[in-house]
Design a protein around this motif. Sequence first.
Motif, PDB file in Angstrom:
ATOM      1  N   ALA A 182      42.258  41.422 111.824  1.00  0.00           N
ATOM      2  CA  ALA A 182      41.055  41.833 111.099  1.00  0.00           C
ATOM      3  C   ALA A 182      40.818  43.329 111.218  1.00  0.00           C
ATOM      4  CB  ALA A 182      39.846  41.066 111.638  1.00  0.00           C
ATOM      5  N   ALA A 183      41.199  43.915 112.342  1.00  0.00           N
ATOM      6  CA  ALA A 183      41.022  45.355 112.552  1.00  0.00           C
ATOM      7  C   ALA A 183      42.221  46.164 112.062  1.00  0.00           C
ATOM      8  CB  ALA A 183      40.795  45.640 114.031  1.00  0.00           C
ATOM      9  N   ASP A 209      35.203  31.475 121.977  1.00  0.00           N
ATOM     10  CA  ASP A 209      36.412  30.713 122.273  1.00  0.00           C
ATOM     11  C   ASP A 209      37.225  30.368 121.027  1.00  0.00           C
ATOM     12  OD1 ASP A 209      35.887  30.712 125.018  1.00  0.00           O
ATOM     13  OD2 ASP A 209      34.609  28.939 124.852  1.00  0.00           O
ATOM     14  N   ALA A 210      36.596  30.404 119.866  1.00  0.00           N
ATOM     15  CA  ALA A 210      37.284  30.007 118.633  1.00  0.00           C
ATOM     16  C   ALA A 210      38.046  31.153 117.982  1.00  0.00           C
ATOM     17  CB  ALA A 210      36.277  29.436 117.637  1.00  0.00           C
ATOM     18  N   VAL A 211      37.912  32.348 118.521  1.00  0.00           N
ATOM     19  CA  VAL A 211      38.569  33.537 117.932  1.00  0.00           C
ATOM     20  C   VAL A 211      39.685  33.997 118.861  1.00  0.00           C
ATOM     21  CG1 VAL A 211      38.243  35.903 117.144  1.00  0.00           C
ATOM     22  CG2 VAL A 211      36.414  34.222 116.834  1.00  0.00           C
ATOM     23  N   SER A 212      40.871  34.174 118.305  1.00  0.00           N
ATOM     24  CA  SER A 212      42.009  34.636 119.105  1.00  0.00           C
ATOM     25  C   SER A 212      42.135  36.153 119.041  1.00  0.00           C
ATOM     26  CB  SER A 212      43.307  34.000 118.602  1.00  0.00           C
ATOM     27  OG  SER A 212      43.649  34.536 117.332  1.00  0.00           O
ATOM     28  N   VAL A 213      42.827  36.695 120.021  1.00  0.00           N
ATOM     29  CA  VAL A 213      43.077  38.137 120.030  1.00  0.00           C
ATOM     30  C   VAL A 213      43.901  38.525 118.805  1.00  0.00           C
ATOM     31  CG1 VAL A 213      44.261  40.002 121.251  1.00  0.00           C
ATOM     32  CG2 VAL A 213      42.888  38.349 122.525  1.00  0.00           C
ATOM     33  N   ALA A 214      44.839  37.681 118.412  1.00  0.00           N
ATOM     34  CA  ALA A 214      45.670  37.962 117.240  1.00  0.00           C
ATOM     35  C   ALA A 214      44.814  38.086 115.982  1.00  0.00           C
ATOM     36  CB  ALA A 214      46.712  36.865 117.063  1.00  0.00           C
ATOM     37  N   GLU A 215      43.801  37.232 115.857  1.00  0.00           N
ATOM     38  CA  GLU A 215      42.912  37.286 114.692  1.00  0.00           C
ATOM     39  C   GLU A 215      42.086  38.573 114.699  1.00  0.00           C
ATOM     40  OE1 GLU A 215      41.712  32.756 113.583  1.00  0.00           O
ATOM     41  OE2 GLU A 215      41.176  33.427 115.593  1.00  0.00           O
ATOM     42  N   ILE A 216      41.646  38.986 115.866  1.00  0.00           N
ATOM     43  CA  ILE A 216      40.880  40.231 115.961  1.00  0.00           C
ATOM     44  C   ILE A 216      41.748  41.414 115.560  1.00  0.00           C
ATOM     45  CG2 ILE A 216      39.655  41.790 117.524  1.00  0.00           C
ATOM     46  CD1 ILE A 216      39.038  39.250 119.236  1.00  0.00           C
ATOM     47  N   ALA A 217      42.964  41.445 116.069  1.00  0.00           N
ATOM     48  CA  ALA A 217      43.889  42.537 115.744  1.00  0.00           C
ATOM     49  C   ALA A 217      44.161  42.583 114.244  1.00  0.00           C
ATOM     50  CB  ALA A 217      45.186  42.372 116.527  1.00  0.00           C
ATOM     51  N   ALA A 225      41.430  42.909 128.214  1.00  0.00           N
ATOM     52  CA  ALA A 225      41.050  41.498 128.152  1.00  0.00           C
ATOM     53  C   ALA A 225      40.164  41.252 126.938  1.00  0.00           C
ATOM     54  CB  ALA A 225      40.322  41.078 129.429  1.00  0.00           C
ATOM     55  N   LYS A 226      40.232  40.045 126.421  1.00  0.00           N
ATOM     56  CA  LYS A 226      39.430  39.670 125.257  1.00  0.00           C
ATOM     57  C   LYS A 226      37.939  39.874 125.532  1.00  0.00           C
ATOM     58  CE  LYS A 226      38.402  35.461 122.578  1.00  0.00           C
ATOM     59  NZ  LYS A 226      38.732  34.021 122.451  1.00  0.00           N
ATOM     60  N   GLU A 227      37.504  39.552 126.746  1.00  0.00           N
ATOM     61  CA  GLU A 227      36.087  39.685 127.105  1.00  0.00           C
ATOM     62  C   GLU A 227      35.603  41.127 126.986  1.00  0.00           C
ATOM     63  OE1 GLU A 227      37.743  36.068 128.956  1.00  0.00           O
ATOM     64  OE2 GLU A 227      38.360  38.171 128.892  1.00  0.00           O
ATOM     65  N   ASP A 228      36.485  42.082 127.263  1.00  0.00           N
ATOM     66  CA  ASP A 228      36.091  43.489 127.230  1.00  0.00           C
ATOM     67  C   ASP A 228      35.735  43.955 125.820  1.00  0.00           C
ATOM     68  OD1 ASP A 228      36.430  43.834 129.969  1.00  0.00           O
ATOM     69  OD2 ASP A 228      38.564  44.242 129.740  1.00  0.00           O
ATOM     70  N   LEU A 229      36.247  43.271 124.817  1.00  0.00           N
ATOM     71  CA  LEU A 229      35.907  43.618 123.435  1.00  0.00           C
ATOM     72  C   LEU A 229      34.417  43.428 123.177  1.00  0.00           C
ATOM     73  CD1 LEU A 229      39.015  41.932 121.870  1.00  0.00           C
ATOM     74  CD2 LEU A 229      38.322  44.278 121.289  1.00  0.00           C
ATOM     75  N   ALA A 230      33.846  42.390 123.774  1.00  0.00           N
ATOM     76  CA  ALA A 230      32.407  42.150 123.617  1.00  0.00           C
ATOM     77  C   ALA A 230      31.597  43.049 124.534  1.00  0.00           C
ATOM     78  CB  ALA A 230      32.088  40.684 123.897  1.00  0.00           C
ATOM     79  N   LEU A 231      32.070  43.211 125.762  1.00  0.00           N
ATOM     80  CA  LEU A 231      31.299  43.956 126.749  1.00  0.00           C
ATOM     81  C   LEU A 231      31.417  45.462 126.592  1.00  0.00           C
ATOM     82  CD1 LEU A 231      31.894  41.723 129.878  1.00  0.00           C
ATOM     83  CD2 LEU A 231      29.907  41.829 128.406  1.00  0.00           C
ATOM     84  N   HIS A 232      32.195  45.910 125.635  1.00  0.00           N
ATOM     85  CA  HIS A 232      32.274  47.350 125.366  1.00  0.00           C
ATOM     86  C   HIS A 232      30.898  47.932 125.067  1.00  0.00           C
ATOM     87  CE1 HIS A 232      33.743  51.206 124.040  1.00  0.00           C
ATOM     88  NE2 HIS A 232      33.234  51.037 122.835  1.00  0.00           N
ATOM     89  N   ARG A 233      30.008  47.105 124.523  1.00  0.00           N
ATOM     90  CA  ARG A 233      28.657  47.571 124.210  1.00  0.00           C
ATOM     91  C   ARG A 233      27.877  47.932 125.473  1.00  0.00           C
ATOM     92  NH1 ARG A 233      26.441  44.115 118.997  1.00  0.00           N
ATOM     93  NH2 ARG A 233      28.240  44.551 117.659  1.00  0.00           N
ATOM     94  N   ALA A 268      35.556  42.504 116.691  1.00  0.00           N
ATOM     95  CA  ALA A 268      35.592  41.328 117.559  1.00  0.00           C
ATOM     96  C   ALA A 268      34.226  40.670 117.665  1.00  0.00           C
ATOM     97  CB  ALA A 268      36.089  41.727 118.944  1.00  0.00           C
ATOM     98  N   VAL A 269      33.188  41.469 117.895  1.00  0.00           N
ATOM     99  CA  VAL A 269      31.846  40.904 118.049  1.00  0.00           C
ATOM    100  C   VAL A 269      31.411  40.189 116.771  1.00  0.00           C
ATOM    101  CG1 VAL A 269      29.407  41.493 118.340  1.00  0.00           C
ATOM    102  CG2 VAL A 269      31.117  42.497 119.856  1.00  0.00           C
ATOM    103  N   ALA A 270      31.718  40.760 115.630  1.00  0.00           N
ATOM    104  CA  ALA A 270      31.362  40.111 114.363  1.00  0.00           C
ATOM    105  C   ALA A 270      32.032  38.735 114.252  1.00  0.00           C
ATOM    106  CB  ALA A 270      31.777  40.994 113.187  1.00  0.00           C
ATOM    107  N   LEU A 271      33.289  38.656 114.644  1.00  0.00           N
ATOM    108  CA  LEU A 271      33.999  37.373 114.600  1.00  0.00           C
ATOM    109  C   LEU A 271      33.441  36.403 115.648  1.00  0.00           C
ATOM    110  CD1 LEU A 271      37.678  38.639 114.154  1.00  0.00           C
ATOM    111  CD2 LEU A 271      36.315  37.375 112.474  1.00  0.00           C
ATOM    112  N   PHE A 272      33.125  36.915 116.836  1.00  0.00           N
ATOM    113  CA  PHE A 272      32.561  36.056 117.881  1.00  0.00           C
ATOM    114  C   PHE A 272      31.229  35.466 117.438  1.00  0.00           C
ATOM    115  CE2 PHE A 272      34.706  38.970 121.247  1.00  0.00           C
ATOM    116  CZ  PHE A 272      35.914  38.342 121.036  1.00  0.00           C
ATOM    117  N   LEU A 273      30.398  36.291 116.812  1.00  0.00           N
ATOM    118  CA  LEU A 273      29.088  35.815 116.370  1.00  0.00           C
ATOM    119  C   LEU A 273      29.221  34.803 115.243  1.00  0.00           C
ATOM    120  CD1 LEU A 273      27.050  39.153 116.397  1.00  0.00           C
ATOM    121  CD2 LEU A 273      26.854  37.242 118.000  1.00  0.00           C
TER     122      LEU A 273
END
Length: 209
Positions: free
Chosen positions: A42-43, A32-40, A56-64, A22-27
């Motif tokens: 890709a993973a 806002d341009a990346v959907s949860v479906a796209e993250i799933a 939540a989508k935000e938690d994917l980034a804040l996991h760090r 997720a973070v790689a896609l966000f960067l």
Amino acid sequence: MTVSGLRELKKERTRQTLSDTAVALFLERGFDAVSVAEIAAAAEVSKPTLFRYFPAKEDLALHRFADHEDEPARVVAAARAAGTAPLAALRDHVLAGLERRDPVTGLNDDPRVLAFLRLLYGTPALVARMAAYQARSEEALATALGGTDPLAARLAAAQIVAVLRVLAHENVRRVEAGERVEELFPAAVAATREAFRSLAEGLPAELAR
């Protein structure tokens, strides 16, 4: 290792893979341009699987930051158990983080770290979610501080967490402005010592010493 231990290890690896993806896609494209479906996709997991790990989508980034959420509370609890001053233990913990250039202190100029911090502080949804993390950090810290007055403990925890946040933000700001980490280090150490000195003077003795 037990079966349950292996199961937990596998879960943590999956959680880390999802977050890293997720973070790689966000960067690359912006939060806002990346959907949860796209993250799933890709993973290579389903959306329901992703949501089992991250509500939540935000938690994917804040996991760090997940390991840091209750870090102040853990430091204080260990200090209490050892019979040492909790504020001094927290100060020394932050100073050690500065020494090793821990990204959570903001004193790190690795391009990957800076890119992630720009994403974090530049995305309103992540800033808002971070506030919830900080609220839980305050709650855990207040419990660890203890004392005879619960309100005083909550107030102290709020002040400490705010100080940690401001110190880190100042380091990030100065690094982003072009200051070299090695040159900034002495000022960051001095600011940390001064901040904790002020805290020690303002907090009730049973919570600070």
